[in-house]
Design a protein around this motif. Structure first.
Motif, PDB file in Angstrom:
ATOM      1  N   LYS A 148     -10.336  -5.124  -8.295  1.00 37.91           N
ATOM      2  CA  LYS A 148      -9.649  -6.367  -7.967  1.00 37.91           C
ATOM      3  C   LYS A 148      -8.964  -6.297  -6.602  1.00 37.91           C
ATOM      4  O   LYS A 148      -9.012  -7.248  -5.815  1.00 37.91           O
ATOM      5  CB  LYS A 148      -8.617  -6.698  -9.052  1.00 37.91           C
ATOM      6  N   ARG A 149      -8.335  -5.148  -6.314  1.00 35.22           N
ATOM      7  CA  ARG A 149      -7.657  -4.991  -5.025  1.00 35.22           C
ATOM      8  C   ARG A 149      -8.661  -5.017  -3.878  1.00 35.22           C
ATOM      9  O   ARG A 149      -8.437  -5.639  -2.844  1.00 35.22           O
ATOM     10  CB  ARG A 149      -6.873  -3.675  -5.009  1.00 35.22           C
ATOM     11  N   ALA A 150      -9.787  -4.305  -4.070  1.00 38.80           N
ATOM     12  CA  ALA A 150     -10.815  -4.266  -3.027  1.00 38.80           C
ATOM     13  C   ALA A 150     -11.371  -5.657  -2.765  1.00 38.80           C
ATOM     14  O   ALA A 150     -11.547  -6.060  -1.606  1.00 38.80           O
ATOM     15  CB  ALA A 150     -11.941  -3.312  -3.431  1.00 38.80           C
ATOM     16  N   LEU A 151     -11.620  -6.401  -3.824  1.00 36.91           N
ATOM     17  CA  LEU A 151     -12.139  -7.765  -3.667  1.00 36.91           C
ATOM     18  C   LEU A 151     -11.120  -8.656  -2.973  1.00 36.91           C
ATOM     19  O   LEU A 151     -11.472  -9.461  -2.108  1.00 36.91           O
ATOM     20  CB  LEU A 151     -12.515  -8.346  -5.040  1.00 36.91           C
ATOM     21  N   ALA A 152      -9.870  -8.506  -3.335  1.00 35.16           N
ATOM     22  CA  ALA A 152      -8.828  -9.309  -2.696  1.00 35.16           C
ATOM     23  C   ALA A 152      -8.775  -9.019  -1.202  1.00 35.16           C
ATOM     24  O   ALA A 152      -8.662  -9.928  -0.374  1.00 35.16           O
ATOM     25  CB  ALA A 152      -7.470  -9.030  -3.339  1.00 35.16           C
ATOM     26  N   LEU A 153      -8.864  -7.729  -0.842  1.00 35.13           N
ATOM     27  CA  LEU A 153      -8.830  -7.344   0.573  1.00 35.13           C
ATOM     28  C   LEU A 153     -10.040  -7.875   1.321  1.00 35.13           C
ATOM     29  O   LEU A 153      -9.935  -8.362   2.436  1.00 35.13           O
ATOM     30  CB  LEU A 153      -8.749  -5.819   0.687  1.00 35.13           C
ATOM     31  N   MET A 154     -11.216  -7.798   0.713  1.00 36.01           N
ATOM     32  CA  MET A 154     -12.420  -8.276   1.370  1.00 36.01           C
ATOM     33  C   MET A 154     -12.418  -9.798   1.557  1.00 36.01           C
ATOM     34  O   MET A 154     -12.925 -10.313   2.534  1.00 36.01           O
ATOM     35  CB  MET A 154     -13.671  -7.815   0.620  1.00 36.01           C
ATOM     36  N   LEU A 155     -11.845 -10.486   0.608  1.00 38.68           N
ATOM     37  CA  LEU A 155     -11.801 -11.946   0.693  1.00 38.68           C
ATOM     38  C   LEU A 155     -10.790 -12.423   1.734  1.00 38.68           C
ATOM     39  O   LEU A 155     -10.852 -13.564   2.188  1.00 38.68           O
ATOM     40  CB  LEU A 155     -11.440 -12.550  -0.672  1.00 38.68           C
ATOM     41  N   LEU A 177       0.840  -1.189   0.000  1.00 34.56           N
ATOM     42  CA  LEU A 177       0.000   0.000   0.000  1.00 34.56           C
ATOM     43  C   LEU A 177       0.879   1.245   0.000  1.00 34.56           C
ATOM     44  O   LEU A 177       1.911   1.296   0.642  1.00 34.56           O
ATOM     45  CB  LEU A 177      -0.903   0.002   1.248  1.00 34.56           C
ATOM     46  N   ALA A 178       0.422   2.267  -0.728  1.00 36.70           N
ATOM     47  CA  ALA A 178       1.146   3.534  -0.760  1.00 36.70           C
ATOM     48  C   ALA A 178       0.741   4.380   0.439  1.00 36.70           C
ATOM     49  O   ALA A 178      -0.127   3.996   1.212  1.00 36.70           O
ATOM     50  CB  ALA A 178       0.844   4.268  -2.068  1.00 36.70           C
ATOM     51  N   THR A 179       1.345   5.552   0.556  1.00 34.56           N
ATOM     52  CA  THR A 179       1.107   6.345   1.757  1.00 34.56           C
ATOM     53  C   THR A 179       0.209   7.555   1.533  1.00 34.56           C
ATOM     54  O   THR A 179      -0.285   8.146   2.473  1.00 34.56           O
ATOM     55  CB  THR A 179       2.451   6.858   2.305  1.00 34.56           C
ATOM     56  N   SER A 180      -0.018   7.972   0.284  1.00 38.55           N
ATOM     57  CA  SER A 180      -0.876   9.124   0.022  1.00 38.55           C
ATOM     58  C   SER A 180      -2.305   8.833   0.445  1.00 38.55           C
ATOM     59  O   SER A 180      -2.736   7.695   0.473  1.00 38.55           O
ATOM     60  CB  SER A 180      -0.836   9.465  -1.473  1.00 38.55           C
ATOM     61  N   LYS A 181      -3.101   9.883   0.737  1.00 37.92           N
ATOM     62  CA  LYS A 181      -4.450   9.688   1.251  1.00 37.92           C
ATOM     63  C   LYS A 181      -5.511  10.360   0.391  1.00 37.92           C
ATOM     64  O   LYS A 181      -6.535  10.797   0.873  1.00 37.92           O
ATOM     65  CB  LYS A 181      -4.541  10.243   2.688  1.00 37.92           C
ATOM     66  N   GLN A 182      -5.275  10.521  -0.882  1.00 38.53           N
ATOM     67  CA  GLN A 182      -6.232  11.213  -1.728  1.00 38.53           C
ATOM     68  C   GLN A 182      -7.131  10.226  -2.462  1.00 38.53           C
ATOM     69  O   GLN A 182      -6.662   9.267  -3.054  1.00 38.53           O
ATOM     70  CB  GLN A 182      -5.500  12.084  -2.752  1.00 38.53           C
ATOM     71  N   GLU A 183      -8.455  10.531  -2.437  1.00 38.41           N
ATOM     72  CA  GLU A 183      -9.404   9.716  -3.210  1.00 38.41           C
ATOM     73  C   GLU A 183      -9.404  10.236  -4.642  1.00 38.41           C
ATOM     74  O   GLU A 183      -9.085  11.391  -4.904  1.00 38.41           O
ATOM     75  CB  GLU A 183     -10.809   9.842  -2.610  1.00 38.41           C
ATOM     76  N   ASN A 184      -9.766   9.423  -5.608  1.00 38.28           N
ATOM     77  CA  ASN A 184      -9.833   9.862  -6.987  1.00 38.28           C
ATOM     78  C   ASN A 184     -11.056   9.274  -7.679  1.00 38.28           C
ATOM     79  O   ASN A 184     -11.770   8.447  -7.114  1.00 38.28           O
ATOM     80  CB  ASN A 184      -8.547   9.467  -7.724  1.00 38.28           C
ATOM     81  N   ASP A 185     -11.286   9.712  -8.900  1.00 39.85           N
ATOM     82  CA  ASP A 185     -12.477   9.282  -9.642  1.00 39.85           C
ATOM     83  C   ASP A 185     -12.459   7.782  -9.903  1.00 39.85           C
ATOM     84  O   ASP A 185     -13.505   7.134  -9.904  1.00 39.85           O
ATOM     85  CB  ASP A 185     -12.565  10.039 -10.961  1.00 39.85           C
ATOM     86  N   GLN A 186     -11.270   7.226 -10.148  1.00 39.10           N
ATOM     87  CA  GLN A 186     -11.185   5.794 -10.429  1.00 39.10           C
ATOM     88  C   GLN A 186     -11.622   4.967  -9.218  1.00 39.10           C
ATOM     89  O   GLN A 186     -12.341   3.977  -9.362  1.00 39.10           O
ATOM     90  CB  GLN A 186      -9.754   5.411 -10.841  1.00 39.10           C
ATOM     91  N   LEU A 187     -11.202   5.391  -8.035  1.00 37.77           N
ATOM     92  CA  LEU A 187     -11.607   4.683  -6.820  1.00 37.77           C
ATOM     93  C   LEU A 187     -13.101   4.833  -6.589  1.00 37.77           C
ATOM     94  O   LEU A 187     -13.780   3.868  -6.222  1.00 37.77           O
ATOM     95  CB  LEU A 187     -10.820   5.210  -5.615  1.00 37.77           C
ATOM     96  N   ALA A 188     -13.621   6.032  -6.811  1.00 33.54           N
ATOM     97  CA  ALA A 188     -15.058   6.257  -6.644  1.00 33.54           C
ATOM     98  C   ALA A 188     -15.863   5.369  -7.592  1.00 33.54           C
ATOM     99  O   ALA A 188     -16.881   4.770  -7.201  1.00 33.54           O
ATOM    100  CB  ALA A 188     -15.389   7.728  -6.886  1.00 33.54           C
ATOM    101  N   LYS A 230      -8.012   1.545   3.019  1.00 33.01           N
ATOM    102  CA  LYS A 230      -6.756   0.890   2.657  1.00 33.01           C
ATOM    103  C   LYS A 230      -6.324   1.221   1.224  1.00 33.01           C
ATOM    104  O   LYS A 230      -5.169   1.001   0.857  1.00 33.01           O
ATOM    105  CB  LYS A 230      -6.892  -0.626   2.818  1.00 33.01           C
ATOM    106  N   LEU A 231      -7.269   1.717   0.423  1.00 35.02           N
ATOM    107  CA  LEU A 231      -6.975   1.964  -0.981  1.00 35.02           C
ATOM    108  C   LEU A 231      -6.740   3.434  -1.308  1.00 35.02           C
ATOM    109  O   LEU A 231      -6.322   3.758  -2.416  1.00 35.02           O
ATOM    110  CB  LEU A 231      -8.142   1.457  -1.854  1.00 35.02           C
ATOM    111  N   LEU A 232      -6.989   4.315  -0.355  1.00 33.68           N
ATOM    112  CA  LEU A 232      -6.911   5.754  -0.623  1.00 33.68           C
ATOM    113  C   LEU A 232      -5.557   6.192  -1.159  1.00 33.68           C
ATOM    114  O   LEU A 232      -5.469   7.116  -1.955  1.00 33.68           O
ATOM    115  CB  LEU A 232      -7.237   6.544   0.659  1.00 33.68           C
ATOM    116  N   GLY A 233      -4.492   5.537  -0.727  1.00 33.94           N
ATOM    117  CA  GLY A 233      -3.169   5.970  -1.149  1.00 33.94           C
ATOM    118  C   GLY A 233      -2.688   5.376  -2.453  1.00 33.94           C
ATOM    119  O   GLY A 233      -1.615   5.727  -2.934  1.00 33.94           O
ATOM    120  N   GLU A 234      -3.471   4.480  -3.047  1.00 32.10           N
ATOM    121  CA  GLU A 234      -3.011   3.807  -4.258  1.00 32.10           C
ATOM    122  C   GLU A 234      -3.424   4.570  -5.508  1.00 32.10           C
ATOM    123  O   GLU A 234      -4.466   5.215  -5.544  1.00 32.10           O
ATOM    124  CB  GLU A 234      -3.556   2.376  -4.295  1.00 32.10           C
TER     125      GLU A 234
END
Length: 201
Positions: A192-199, A146-157, A179-183
């Protein structure tokens, strides 16, 4: 049965694609993760399809390849699973992960998909274990740092909206969102990352 649709991808929405064919008809195709096709927008492509027909409605479901569609059909054959539940299981785009869970009788992993309770997970295992020889099994999804930045973006939304369309609830989404805000990823990669984390939780 409509085996595939070939045309130009004109829309990518959280729950579906729209493909316009040469005769000027736009087909709405429901997908587990429509954003996997984002890079092909305004380009010609072929989407493998499954035409779901019931007395009160019809839907066209789309897949990247025939193996994914085949697993969708097998999931539909299980009592208690409809198209939305089958798509939620396929959303990670990892058919091998799903097959491995079934063969290992991993009820805990299966129940992490929205709409799949213990009874349905057990039914999936009873109905499909030993009947998925055509699917290759491999290692489960690997997490990346995971990266360290904390910005949300349109792709995450967009990714969170797509997951919500599959049936994931705000509580689950908010947990992985932190957990994904910094990526810095594309929408399909966020999914895919969100699903992996949830699983894995």
């Amino acid at each position: 049965m409509i085996d595939y649709i070939k045309g130009v991808l004109v829309e990518v929405e959280p729950s579906h694609l729209v493909i316009e064919t040469t005769n000027g008809i736009g087909y709405q195709i429901i997908c587990a993760n429509p954003y996997r096709f984002t890079g092909q927008k305004n380009k010609a492509l072929t989407v493998v399809t499954y035409h779901y027909v019931r007395e009160d409605f019809q839907r066209l479901y789309g897949f990247k390849h025939k193996q994914e569609r085949s697993l969708f059909e097998k999931l539909l054959s299980v009592s208690g699973i409809g198209p939305k539940g089958a798509l939620a299981v396929l959303a990670a785009g990892q058919t091998d992960q799903i097959v491995e869970a079934i063969e290992r009788e991993d009820e805990a992993l299966l129940t992490r998909f929205p709409g799949i309770g213990k009874k349905t997970a057990r039914q999936i295992i009873l109905d499909l274990k030993g009947k998925l020889e055509d699917f290759t099994t491999a290692s489960l999804l690997q997490e990346t740092p995971l990266a360290t930045s904390k910005q949300e973006n349109d792709q995450l939304a967009d990714a969170l909206e797509a997951l919500k369309a599959l049936g994931y609830v705000d509580k689950e989404l908010n947990r992985v969102k932190k957990k994904l805000l910094g990526e810095d990823l594309e929408t399909d990669e966020y999914i895919k990352r969100a699903l992996a984390l949830m699983l894995r939780t």
